[in-house]
Design an enzyme around this catalytic site. Structure first.
Site, mmCIF file in Angstrom:
data_model
loop_
_atom_site.group_PDB
_atom_site.id
_atom_site.type_symbol
_atom_site.label_atom_id
_atom_site.label_comp_id
_atom_site.label_asym_id
_atom_site.label_seq_id
_atom_site.Cartn_x
_atom_site.Cartn_y
_atom_site.Cartn_z
ATOM 1 N N HIS A 88 0.830 -1.223 0.000
ATOM 2 C CA HIS A 88 0.000 0.000 0.000
ATOM 3 C C HIS A 88 0.859 1.267 0.000
ATOM 4 O O HIS A 88 0.397 2.327 0.404
ATOM 5 C CB HIS A 88 -0.948 -0.017 1.205
ATOM 6 C CG HIS A 88 -0.261 -0.035 2.549
ATOM 7 N ND1 HIS A 88 -0.774 -0.730 3.627
ATOM 8 C CD2 HIS A 88 0.876 0.542 3.000
ATOM 9 C CE1 HIS A 88 0.025 -0.558 4.674
ATOM 10 N NE2 HIS A 88 1.029 0.215 4.322
ATOM 11 N N HIS A 101 -2.042 4.652 9.605
ATOM 12 C CA HIS A 101 -0.692 5.149 9.880
ATOM 13 C C HIS A 101 -0.700 6.502 10.581
ATOM 14 O O HIS A 101 0.319 7.168 10.655
ATOM 15 C CB HIS A 101 0.101 5.269 8.583
ATOM 16 C CG HIS A 101 0.242 4.003 7.797
ATOM 17 N ND1 HIS A 101 -0.785 3.423 7.107
ATOM 18 C CD2 HIS A 101 1.316 3.197 7.592
ATOM 19 C CE1 HIS A 101 -0.354 2.334 6.494
ATOM 20 N NE2 HIS A 101 0.909 2.166 6.771
ATOM 21 N N HIS A 139 10.311 -3.733 5.340
ATOM 22 C CA HIS A 139 10.663 -2.322 5.206
ATOM 23 C C HIS A 139 10.782 -1.668 6.572
ATOM 24 O O HIS A 139 10.156 -2.099 7.534
ATOM 25 C CB HIS A 139 9.709 -1.532 4.309
ATOM 26 C CG HIS A 139 8.248 -1.427 4.677
ATOM 27 N ND1 HIS A 139 7.442 -2.506 4.946
ATOM 28 C CD2 HIS A 139 7.436 -0.351 4.783
ATOM 29 C CE1 HIS A 139 6.206 -2.095 5.181
ATOM 30 N NE2 HIS A 139 6.170 -0.782 5.111
ATOM 31 N N GLU A 171 3.682 -5.276 9.348
ATOM 32 C CA GLU A 171 2.470 -5.187 8.513
ATOM 33 C C GLU A 171 2.068 -6.549 7.942
ATOM 34 O O GLU A 171 0.984 -6.687 7.374
ATOM 35 C CB GLU A 171 2.656 -4.159 7.382
ATOM 36 C CG GLU A 171 2.698 -2.728 7.907
ATOM 37 C CD GLU A 171 2.759 -1.657 6.822
ATOM 38 O OE1 GLU A 171 2.641 -0.485 7.168
ATOM 39 O OE2 GLU A 171 2.944 -1.998 5.631
HETATM 40 C C1 DHB Z 1 6.216 3.172 2.639
HETATM 41 C C2 DHB Z 1 5.703 1.937 3.022
HETATM 42 C C3 DHB Z 1 4.580 1.869 3.859
HETATM 43 O O1 DHB Z 1 4.027 0.707 4.286
HETATM 44 C C4 DHB Z 1 3.987 2.998 4.288
HETATM 45 O O2 DHB Z 1 2.884 2.899 5.048
HETATM 46 C C5 DHB Z 1 4.512 4.233 3.924
HETATM 47 C C6 DHB Z 1 5.622 4.302 3.100
HETATM 48 C C7 DHB Z 1 7.409 3.251 1.741
HETATM 49 O O3 DHB Z 1 7.961 2.246 1.343
HETATM 50 O O4 DHB Z 1 7.786 4.352 1.380
HETATM 51 FE FE FE Z 2 2.408 0.959 5.682
#
Ligand code: DHB
Ligand code: FE
Length: 281
Positions: free
Chosen positions: A12, A59, A193, A240
């Site tokens: 997302h 978020h 991430h 996540e």
């Molecule tokens: C990114 C990934 C995410 O899950 C998010 O909520 C916001 C940014 C990213 O990879 O930039």
């Molecule tokens: Fe996210």
């Protein structure tokens, strides 16, 4: 009775929404990622689900660190979003399905889950980017949406096993709803991430692929991880995976057919996984 016809996992990340807005789908950076979605859209066009149960995380648009429900369910007739400051344009509102929302809430409480009920809530990129990817040009008027938020932002977070069990209870609720509706499940976010701190930018393609394998064949293996173990392996936002596990729990216990899989890394800061799973029960 209502039927779960499939589950889709998708990232997302806001950069994907910006890329759509700017028409960058066919650029070298994004091409492999966006090539994944047309077959999924074709499947959606053929199957025409009536309802999407969308597992996402908020978020900070509605639930900041001062108020953080562990599990929350949208019970609203409509879901707007808002500019979060990421550069993605707000999209037209999603239409809710309050009858099924309340049925799910009642079923959950009878089965020892106590979600926060949200009768007025905006949804953030965790929900809007997947909707924009799966129904381009905001063409989602034909589908009703139930957003289900799982806390992935601040400790204490639900254990992976708990998110799976929560999803399983939602799947059971859907399957005992006495309406002839086709339901698709969306598990959004992930995979490895980390957006801030000393380990920002960490990726773990090997672990991401392991998670995608096990999500299909043996999700119980993923339920053995603690959140701290997931964070060690794939960065802070690897948690996540909760939404993927909830989706898989709701899909049912049998091994689904994996109709499609793609993995692209990195996009923005993230290992991006996409799967389409069809239950075989
Ligand atoms: C990114 C990934 C995410 O899950 C998010 O909520 C916001 C940014 C990213 O990879 O930039
Ligand atoms: Fe996210």
């Amino acid at each position: 009775m209502a039927k779960v016809i499939g589950g889709i996992t998708t990232s997302h990340i806001p950069a994907i929404g910006v890329a759509i807005d700017k028409g960058l789908e066919d650029t070298p950076y994004y091409r492999d990622l966006f090539a994944t979605y047309p077959p999924i859209r074709e499947w959606l066009n053929e199957e025409k689900p009536d309802i999407a149960v969308l597992f996402y995380n908020d978020h900070g648009l509605e639930m900041w660190l001062d108020k953080k429900p562990t599990f929350a369910i949208g019970c609203a007739p409509q879901y707007e979003n808002a500019d979060e400051g990421w550069g993605i344009k707000p999209i037209p509102p999603l239409t809710g399905e309050t009858e099924l929302s309340w049925h799910i809430v009642n079923h959950l409480i009878e089965n020892d889950f106590d979600p926060t009920v949200c009768q007025d809530i905006k949804v953030d990129h965790g929900a809007t980017v997947p909707m924009t990817l799966l129904w381009p040009n905001h063409n989602y008027q034909g589908i009703k949406v139930i957003p289900v938020a799982i806390n992935c932002e601040r400790h204490p977070m639900p254990k992976p096993s708990r998110s799976y069990a929560f999803g399983k209870a939602i799947g059971d609720a859907i399957r005992c709803w006495d309406q002839d509706a086709k339901v698709v499940l969306l598990g959004t976010g992930g995979l490895s991430h980390q957006l801030d701190g000393p380990r920002a930018g960490i990726l773990n393609a090997e672990f991401d692929n392991y998670c995608m394998d096990k999500l299909v064949s043996d999700p119980q293996e993923l339920c053995k991880f603690s959140n701290v173990e997931l964070i060690e392996k794939g960065g802070a936002q690897m948690v996540e995976l909760a939404m993927w596990l909830a989706m898989r729990g709701a899909l049912g216990e049998g091994v689904p057919e994996e109709r499609l899989r793609n993995y692209v890394s990195p996009i923005s800061n993230t290992g991006v996984g996409v799967q389409l799973l069809i239950p075989q029960d």
